[in-house]
Scaffold this active site. Structure first.
Site, short mmCIF file in Angstrom:
data_model
loop_
_atom_site.label_atom_id
_atom_site.label_comp_id
_atom_site.label_asym_id
_atom_site.label_seq_id
_atom_site.Cartn_x
_atom_site.Cartn_y
_atom_site.Cartn_z
N SER A 288 5.60 -21.89 -25.48
CA SER A 288 6.95 -21.61 -25.02
C SER A 288 7.37 -22.53 -23.87
CB SER A 288 7.05 -20.13 -24.62
OG SER A 288 8.38 -19.74 -24.43
N ASP A 299 8.44 -37.01 -23.77
CA ASP A 299 9.60 -37.77 -24.25
C ASP A 299 10.22 -38.64 -23.17
OD1 ASP A 299 9.21 -36.60 -26.68
OD2 ASP A 299 11.17 -35.61 -26.79
N LYS A 313 5.41 -22.40 -30.14
CA LYS A 313 6.44 -21.35 -30.02
C LYS A 313 7.70 -22.00 -29.45
CE LYS A 313 7.71 -17.03 -27.77
NZ LYS A 313 8.90 -17.60 -27.09
#
Length: 370
Positions: A288, A299, A313
């Protein structure tokens, strides 16, 4: 062929048919006219249960079961909570509770202290890991569940509770004053080669302020290389992880959140320039909000992700309080990394895979020491 046996079998068959007919309840024309499973059909089945189920069952129990049944059709992260369950959920998410400050577990019928919280009344009273709780206020806890013992220990702040423990076959009794306990989800230290180490156990309402305090200490030592350990971090609050990422990610997107009906919200960092080089430790239990953090670092290229693939998740839940003190947790969105990579059921693939847990921290140190 024995005619009597044959007739006996026919008689038994006839009795079975009669019993089946007696147990087959009529379906009304109103129900048959319904083309789909709907509320009328539900009420029909409910009446069958109420009129014929052998065991005692209250209306409240039946409706609670029906409500829980609604959530079986949803994803695994959406759930209904009774009043008692909801109170515990809210307490867990808040990072605060009233008690003596111990983590406990049930082990073969015994209630064992796994760890006292640092600075808590329990730690100050001298409770230790592996102590077995045998009584609370003079009442034996033998045969009681973990939840029951927890309720006995909790109480109003400032009140005293007497805890009996068994330590190495020696009985010890401590009078401990209850207090408001704040769970600090962040631990930090300075490792060799002037590398900062941050362990974040969850993203609760105290995470941002705790990380900020740790970074101030690192800044005093002019530390720019930091290991952030998110292993076994189950996640937490979206707003909290976004705030923490604003301390590390330069200006630009942090996470994209996609809601129903093609509504999308992108959270951005306002940090002018990244000042830290990161190594982020993750494993299969990093989930999560932890994956939001790892995805943003990967990224936006402000650090390396080290360890094993994360849980996967990639959904956001909303906590909703209901009128009777009960509540629900409902999946309302999915999120994507800054480069729009889907995380749900896929996870974050580390830049450097290290499967041995004992070697992951050392690998992070090596990366940051280069």
């Amino acid at each position: 062929m024995n005619i009597r046996k044959h007739r006996g079998r026919k008689l038994i068959s006839l009795i079975l048919v009669v019993l089946i007919l007696q147990l087959s309840f009529p379906v009304t024309a109103e129900v048959l006219n319904q083309s789909n499973l709907d509320l009328n059909y539900f009420l029909y089945i409910k009446s069958l249960i109420e009129n014929n189920y052998f065991y005692d069952l209250t209306e409240s129990e039946l409706m609670e079961g029906a409500i829980k049944g609604l959530f079986q059709a949803l994803d695994e992260n959406s759930q209904y909570y009774t009043k008692e369950e909801y109170e515990k959920l809210v307490e867990d998410l808040s990072g605060d509770f009233v008690g003596i400050g111990v983590y406990i577990k049930e082990d073969k019928g015994s209630i064992i202290i796994t760890e006292p919280i640092k600075g808590s009344p329990a730690e100050k009273a001298g409770l230790k890991p592996q102590d077995e709780i045998i009584s609370v206020d003079g009442k034996s806890v033998k045969g009681k569940s973990l939840e029951e013992v927890t309720r006995l220990i909790k109480g109003a702040p400032g009140t005293t509770v007497k805890i009996g423990i068994n330590r190495n076959n020696r009985k010890i009794y401590k009078n401990i004053k209850r207090a408001e306990i704040t769970i600090n989800p962040v631990e930090y230290q300075i490792l060799k080669d002037n590398i900062g180490y941050l362990k974040i156990s969850q993203f609760n309402p105290h995470t941002y302020e705790s990380v900020l305090s740790a970074l101030k200490e690192f800044d005093k030592k002019k530390i720019s290389n930091i290991i952030i350990d998110l292993r076994n971090n189950p996640g937490g609050m979206l707003g909290e992880v976004v705030n923490v990422l604003n301390l590390f990610i330069p200006e630009g997107p942090i996470v994209h959140v996609k809601y129903k009906n093609n509504v999308e919200q992108t959270y951005y960092s306002k940090l002018k320039k990244a000042k830290y080089k990161l190594a982020v430790l993750v494993n299969e239990n990093s989930a999560s909000a932890s994956e939001i953090f790892a995805g943003a670092v990967k990224d936006r290229e402000v650090g390396k992700i080290i360890g094993t693939k994360t849980y996967g998740k990639g959904t956001v839940q909303q906590i909703i309080t209901l009128p009777y003190g009960d509540g629900i947790k409902l999946t309302i969105a999915e999120y994507q990394t800054p480069n729009r990579k889907t995380i749900n059921q896929k996870g974050i693939q580390p830049d450097i895979v290290v499967r041995n847990p004992n070697q992951q921290l050392q690998k992070a140190i090596e990366i940051l020491s280069q």
